[in-house]
Design a protein around this motif. Structure first.
Motif, mmCIF file in Angstrom:
data_model
loop_
_atom_site.group_PDB
_atom_site.id
_atom_site.type_symbol
_atom_site.label_atom_id
_atom_site.label_comp_id
_atom_site.label_asym_id
_atom_site.label_seq_id
_atom_site.Cartn_x
_atom_site.Cartn_y
_atom_site.Cartn_z
ATOM 1 N N ASP A 174 -1.539 -0.896 -3.674
ATOM 2 C CA ASP A 174 -1.001 -0.465 -4.484
ATOM 3 C C ASP A 174 -0.686 -1.933 -5.756
ATOM 4 O O ASP A 174 -1.114 -1.577 -7.043
ATOM 5 C CB ASP A 174 0.176 0.068 -5.100
ATOM 6 N N TYR A 175 -0.220 -2.757 -4.638
ATOM 7 C CA TYR A 175 -0.424 -3.965 -5.505
ATOM 8 C C TYR A 175 -0.665 -5.274 -4.651
ATOM 9 O O TYR A 175 -0.848 -4.811 -3.560
ATOM 10 C CB TYR A 175 1.259 -4.365 -5.736
ATOM 11 N N LEU B 196 -6.762 -7.865 -8.435
ATOM 12 C CA LEU B 196 -5.952 -6.962 -8.753
ATOM 13 C C LEU B 196 -6.799 -5.575 -8.929
ATOM 14 O O LEU B 196 -6.969 -4.756 -7.896
ATOM 15 C CB LEU B 196 -4.938 -7.358 -9.768
ATOM 16 N N ALA B 197 -7.702 -5.386 -10.203
ATOM 17 C CA ALA B 197 -8.793 -4.670 -10.517
ATOM 18 C C ALA B 197 -9.715 -4.130 -9.182
ATOM 19 O O ALA B 197 -9.870 -2.954 -9.356
ATOM 20 C CB ALA B 197 -9.025 -4.636 -11.834
ATOM 21 N N GLU B 198 -10.187 -5.228 -9.067
ATOM 22 C CA GLU B 198 -10.918 -4.897 -7.848
ATOM 23 C C GLU B 198 -10.328 -3.437 -7.131
ATOM 24 O O GLU B 198 -11.565 -2.980 -5.521
ATOM 25 C CB GLU B 198 -11.827 -5.879 -7.298
ATOM 26 N N VAL B 199 -9.684 -4.447 -6.291
ATOM 27 C CA VAL B 199 -8.247 -3.511 -5.051
ATOM 28 C C VAL B 199 -7.859 -2.533 -4.759
ATOM 29 O O VAL B 199 -7.717 -2.166 -3.995
ATOM 30 C CB VAL B 199 -8.331 -4.637 -3.292
ATOM 31 N N LEU B 200 -7.588 -2.409 -6.366
ATOM 32 C CA LEU B 200 -6.844 -1.191 -6.837
ATOM 33 C C LEU B 200 -7.462 0.075 -6.268
ATOM 34 O O LEU B 200 -7.515 0.666 -6.463
ATOM 35 C CB LEU B 200 -5.669 -1.643 -7.866
ATOM 36 N N GLY B 201 -6.092 0.582 -5.332
ATOM 37 C CA GLY B 201 -6.923 1.770 -5.159
ATOM 38 C C GLY B 201 -7.634 2.061 -3.741
ATOM 39 O O GLY B 201 -7.732 2.705 -2.025
ATOM 40 N N GLN B 202 -8.312 0.598 -3.305
ATOM 41 C CA GLN B 202 -9.411 0.717 -2.186
ATOM 42 C C GLN B 202 -7.870 -0.184 -0.963
ATOM 43 O O GLN B 202 -6.367 0.440 -1.014
ATOM 44 C CB GLN B 202 -10.224 -0.674 -2.206
ATOM 45 N N ASN B 203 -8.934 0.120 0.330
ATOM 46 C CA ASN B 203 -8.204 -0.594 1.237
ATOM 47 C C ASN B 203 -8.296 -1.084 1.976
ATOM 48 O O ASN B 203 -8.885 -2.365 1.943
ATOM 49 C CB ASN B 203 -8.515 0.543 2.494
ATOM 50 N N PRO B 204 -7.341 -1.811 2.467
ATOM 51 C CA PRO B 204 -7.509 -3.403 2.989
ATOM 52 C C PRO B 204 -8.713 -3.623 3.816
ATOM 53 O O PRO B 204 -9.063 -4.792 3.977
ATOM 54 C CB PRO B 204 -6.090 -3.752 3.783
ATOM 55 N N ALA C 7 2.505 -6.043 3.437
ATOM 56 C CA ALA C 7 2.384 -7.242 4.070
ATOM 57 C C ALA C 7 2.699 -8.244 3.298
ATOM 58 O O ALA C 7 1.558 -8.988 2.376
ATOM 59 C CB ALA C 7 0.446 -6.688 4.363
ATOM 60 N N VAL C 8 3.052 -9.613 4.448
ATOM 61 C CA VAL C 8 3.534 -10.500 3.707
ATOM 62 C C VAL C 8 2.472 -11.674 4.794
ATOM 63 O O VAL C 8 2.499 -11.394 6.161
ATOM 64 C CB VAL C 8 4.616 -11.245 3.818
ATOM 65 N N LYS C 9 0.842 -12.605 3.495
ATOM 66 C CA LYS C 9 -0.026 -12.551 4.362
ATOM 67 C C LYS C 9 0.211 -13.920 4.837
ATOM 68 O O LYS C 9 0.058 -14.682 3.077
ATOM 69 C CB LYS C 9 -1.162 -12.250 4.488
ATOM 70 N N GLU C 10 -0.085 -14.892 5.660
ATOM 71 C CA GLU C 10 -0.130 -16.573 5.300
ATOM 72 C C GLU C 10 -1.602 -16.898 5.901
ATOM 73 O O GLU C 10 -2.121 -16.875 6.727
ATOM 74 C CB GLU C 10 0.842 -16.988 6.368
ATOM 75 N N ASP C 11 -2.381 -17.456 5.042
ATOM 76 C CA ASP C 11 -3.536 -17.486 5.383
ATOM 77 C C ASP C 11 -3.327 -19.309 6.566
ATOM 78 O O ASP C 11 -2.242 -20.469 6.106
ATOM 79 C CB ASP C 11 -4.218 -18.985 4.146
ATOM 80 N N THR D 274 0.845 -1.355 -0.229
ATOM 81 C CA THR D 274 -0.021 0.043 -0.339
ATOM 82 C C THR D 274 1.137 1.398 -0.077
ATOM 83 O O THR D 274 1.956 1.114 0.270
ATOM 84 C CB THR D 274 -0.820 -0.109 1.160
ATOM 85 N N ASP D 275 0.348 2.542 -0.241
ATOM 86 C CA ASP D 275 1.316 3.415 -0.098
ATOM 87 C C ASP D 275 1.062 4.504 1.454
ATOM 88 O O ASP D 275 0.250 3.805 1.938
ATOM 89 C CB ASP D 275 0.160 4.802 -1.455
ATOM 90 N N ALA D 276 1.698 5.269 1.676
ATOM 91 C CA ALA D 276 1.690 5.550 3.660
ATOM 92 C C ALA D 276 -0.274 5.918 3.749
ATOM 93 O O ALA D 276 0.109 5.738 4.931
ATOM 94 C CB ALA D 276 2.212 7.135 3.372
ATOM 95 N N GLU D 277 -0.548 6.477 2.536
ATOM 96 C CA GLU D 277 -2.035 6.189 3.456
ATOM 97 C C GLU D 277 -3.201 5.032 3.707
ATOM 98 O O GLU D 277 -3.712 4.895 4.486
ATOM 99 C CB GLU D 277 -2.486 7.046 2.185
ATOM 100 N N GLY D 278 -2.227 3.633 3.243
ATOM 101 C CA GLY D 278 -2.855 2.367 3.295
ATOM 102 C C GLY D 278 -3.553 2.184 2.454
ATOM 103 O O GLY D 278 -3.860 1.247 2.194
ATOM 104 N N ASN D 279 -3.322 2.975 1.118
ATOM 105 C CA ASN D 279 -4.417 2.231 -0.491
ATOM 106 C C ASN D 279 -3.201 1.511 -1.134
ATOM 107 O O ASN D 279 -1.750 1.391 -1.064
ATOM 108 C CB ASN D 279 -4.483 3.760 -1.030
#
Length: 833
Positions: free
Chosen positions: A303-304, A317-325, A386-390, A296-301
């Motif tokens: 980026d990838y 990726l298209a659905e969450v790009l620019g969104q907050n987690p 963020a590195v996340k594991e299910d 995310t960027d510094a505001e938490g949006n």
């Protein structure tokens, strides 16, 4: 850690129990163990084995542990092997003495596995590090000598080479242009190749296997032979061990010592290539990572996100790009947790934690996440990764493991661990609110018979039904737990009066008396209940459990199918038993045991032909202790293994003196079921027989009928091996148990001992007389001897002799006597007919 693999441990201890315990510790780690029972043989064996570490008992027969240690430290082959003393001694003088002799540590009895393994590993690590330090010092010395030799070589070659040739950091060699014979090298090339210069000069590049690719070598030599220079041609060059380095090769022709030669200069770009490869790998890592990655960027949006994120969450990726987690929020993570997360990240620190998130399809899942801030060259935070594991399946497994660790697999009740924790909580609540807590210890009566007769599956079904009835007998707020086997714990919180606990106990006994219908069987079983009350009977969970257990045994002693409240006299009985158990543990070391011998006669001739060895214990504070009091305790606590070993050692020592007497034929010893189940028993017995050179057929091991009833596979295997060793087996107390007659032949029993309860009724009781005649006849037809115990009258002797009983013993002839008195009887033969 290689130094913990293939570890060889040598243990010197005269106590088989210690050897068995320590052997078990080492075997669990896959370590090889050698043992000795005394210092002399231990020293001899250690010089052959040369173990990694030695565990040494201090108090032993012959030379003690201190002398053994001194001798080992005086021998060149063993002086560096670390020695750890095993001792019950705790005084400083003994510890100082041992350390002064060269020991590295002490292990105090009783031995605890975690401490034993930890201390051994520590000493192995110290030894490993010491050896590694010595090796490195040697390497440094070798390197120093090599550096000195190089310096001399440089000075001797100053007339041939320019100083820059030898000190340039780039590897350089000079060779002939056709065959590739190496004429000279600089030190950088020698270091790369990893060979002494003397092994390089004069050899060809082919002999040194410099080029990974023959085609690259051919191209370079052809170019040099044509007279053209080479500029930065890439090639893979091999060192002595075959490791390749990527080099840029520049070369040209020169005159060297009056001949035409080629000068090759190498520039190592291996690290550069590896860096490029790492960048390539890193660029693919996010795409192919098995972990979900979000940047995310510094505001938490966002980026990838990588493909793993898309697969787990269901969002592209298209659905969450620019969104907050927060699009993944499930509502199960509190606002406070999110505030803590951002406070940590805003402070420039990493955050680690777990999320209970929701997928696009609404399904909940668990993620373990690590979120880190990314800074630019000025130290400003520009992004977060963020590195996340299910961990959904892991959470499910943890829940399963928690259940398995805290609940009984058969009944579904809380197990011992959770039951004790519930008791602790109930006591804390009772102490805060000033109310009573009841602890009921429930034990099923004769449950073992159901397992033995109907099988463990039926036994488990019965336990489940019992658990359900116990839960019906108490409130939802109370706890019913299975402690193990057929023992249950009931914790009754908020008790108004002890009478309420009596009501519950009566209700439980009533429910247990009702028949159980299981697998077409109608079963009946009772229970015995012991009750302890907080705070009257104790404050600590362990005290209340112990007191309830004591009360339960009192209920059993009172006829079973009843309940008892704990009382002070019960505690006195328990304390007496504990004192007996404590003193018994020291009895062998204090030399408090002795053997008496009851003569065994040939009833036909009246001649003494043998004896039965009987254990006696005279304690320094308790005085003479009856075998009826201490043998059951030794059986329950497992001390019978150590006691039984002493009996065999002492009896065989005495038998070695008697077996040369023509009149002495057999010495009988009672053997405990626990001994027959002990894996060390046969090895110990063979060792003692060999030590004293005993004829196995003159030693009779007396086995009770009830041992065979248990049908324990280890017992049966031991009996088979005893038969192969030609050791005589006598079946004791015959007629009082329930064993199959087929065992008499299968295990090669050589005699039946008629129980004294039958002999006491002879010859007056007709039914007993008929039974004894039948036993004698059975023995005769099975080619076995019949031996009668407890003969006290002449009429009993006459009856047994007239009906063909072979041997007998009893107070008519003699009580158990000391060895010297038995020898007198052997010499005088006062009962000979």
């Amino acid at each position: 850690m290689g130094y913990l693999e293939n570890v060889v441990v040598f243990i010197i201890d005269d106590n088989p129990a210690n050897l068995k315990v320590l052997n078990g510790f080492m075997r669990l780690l896959g370590w090889k163990v050698h043992v000795a029972r005394d210092g002399e043989s231990g020293i001899e064996k250690i010089q052959k084995v040369l173990p990694d570490i030695i565990l040494l008992d201090i108090l032993m027969p012959g030379i003690d542990g201190f002398e053994t240690c001194r001798r080992l430290k005086s021998l060149p082959a063993t002086q560096e092997i670390p020695i750890i003393f095993i001792t019950a001694l705790t005084d400083t003088d003994h510890i100082v003495k041992g350390l002064g002799l060269g020991a590295v540590d002490y292990l105090h009895k009783p031995l605890r596995r975690e401490e034993v393994i930890a201390r051994i590993k520590t000493q192995l690590k110290i030894r490993h590090l010491t050896q590694e330090l010595q090796r490195r010092n040697q390497d440094l010395q070798t390197q120093l000598e090599e550096n000195q030799r190089q310096a001399l070589a440089i000075r001797s070659s100053e007339e041939k080479f320019h100083i820059a040739f030898n000190y340039t950091p780039q590897p350089i060699l000079i060779c002939t242009p056709i065959q590739g014979n190496i004429l000279e090298i600089n030190d950088s090339f020698r270091q790369f190749l990893g060979l002494p210069k003397s092994e390089i000069i004069g050899k060809t590049d082919l002999e040194l296997n410099l080029w990974r690719s023959p085609e690259t070598r051919r191209q370079i030599l052809e170019t040099l032979q044509s007279g053209d220079p080479i500029r930065n041609q890439e090639a893979e060059i091999l060192n002595r061990v075959g490791d390749a380095a990527i080099m840029l090769v520049s070369a040209g022709q020169i005159r060297f010592n009056g001949i035409q030669a080629c000068l090759l200069i190498f520039l190592d770009i291996t690290q550069r290539r590896r860096t490029e490869e790492k960048l390539q790998v890193l660029s693919q890592a996010c795409e192919q990572s098995p972990a979900s990655i979000v940047i995310t960027d510094a505001e938490g949006n966002i980026d990838y996100v990588n493909p793993k994120f898309e697969k787990i969450s269901g969002y592209s990726l298209a659905e969450v790009l620019g969104q907050n987690p927060r699009v993944l929020k499930s509502g199960h993570t509190s606002s406070q947790e999110y505030r803590n997360l951002w406070e940590t990240l805003s402070a420039g620190q990493e955050w680690h934690g777990e999320f209970h998130n929701r997928k696009k399809n609404g399904e909940l899942y668990w993620e373990k996440a690590s979120i880190s801030p990314i800074r630019n060259a000025q130290g400003q935070i520009t992004h977060y990764v963020a590195v996340k594991e299910d961990i959904t399946r892991q959470k499910e497994q943890e829940e399963l493991l928690f259940y398995q660790a805290n609940y009984d697999a058969v009944t579904g009740l809380p197990n011992r661990t959770l039951g004790q924790d519930r008791l602790k909580q109930a006591l804390e609540h009772g102490q805060r609110h000033q109310h009573l807590v009841g602890v009921l210890f429930v034990d099923l009566d004769n449950f073992k018979k159901i397992n033995d007769t109907l099988g463990h599956d039926t036994g488990d079904l019965l336990l489940k039904e019992v658990a359900q009835r116990l839960e019906r007998a108490v409130r939802k707020s109370d706890t019913v737990a299975r402690l193990g086997g057929d023992e249950f714990l009931i914790v009754v919180s908020k008790v108004k009066a002890p009478l309420d606990l009596a009501t519950i106990a009566k209700r439980i006994l009533g429910l247990l008396r009702q028949p159980f219908s299981l697998n077409s069987h109608e079963l009946f079983i009772n229970g015995s209940i012991g009750i302890a009350v907080f705070p009257e009977d104790g404050y600590a969970p362990e005290d209340l459990l112990k007191n309830a257990d004591t009360a339960m045994y009192a209920a059993k002693a009172d006829g079973r199918d009843t309940f008892k409240f704990f009382t002070a006299p019960m505690n006195a009985v328990a304390q007496t038993r504990l004192r007996l158990e404590t003193e018994l543990r020291q009895a062998r070391k204090r030399r408090e045991f002795s053997l008496l011998y009851q003569p065994c006669l040939d009833l036909r001739t009246g001649r003494v032909i043998g004896a039965e060895g009987l254990l006696r214990w005279r304690n320094q504070t308790l005085g003479e202790v009856s075998p009826e009091d201490f043998i059951p305790i030794a059986e329950e606590t497992g001390q019978i293994i150590d006691v039984g070993e002493w009996i065999i050692e002492e009896a065989c020592r005495q038998l070695a003196l008697w077996q040369t007497r023509p009149s002495f034929q057999i010495l009988g010893l009672n053997i405990s079921p626990r001994q027959l189940r002990d894996s060390y028993f046969l090895e110990m017995l063979e060792s003692v027989l060999k030590l004293h050179q005993i004829n196995p057929q003159q030693l009779a091991l007396e086995i009770t009928e009830n041992v065979l009833l248990d049908r324990h596979p280890d017992v049966f295997e031991t009996l088979e091996q005893l038969g192969k060793l030609k050791i005589r087996l006598d079946l004791d107390d015959f007629g009082t148990g329930y064993s199959s007659l087929s065992y008499l032949h299968h295990f090669h029993f050589q005699s039946l001992k008629i129980d004294r309860s039958f002999v006491a009724k002879l010859p007056a009781d007709p039914q007993t007389a008929a039974l004894v005649k039948a036993i004698i006849s059975l023995a005769r037809h099975l080619d076995m001897e019949a031996i009668a115990e407890g003969i006290e009258t002449r009429d009993q002797w006459d009856f047994l002799r007239e009906n063909g009983c072979d041997c007998g013993q009893g107070y008519l002839f003699s009580p158990p006597v000391a060895a010297a008195e038995l020898e007198a009887l052997l010499d005088s033969q006062p009962f000979a007919l």
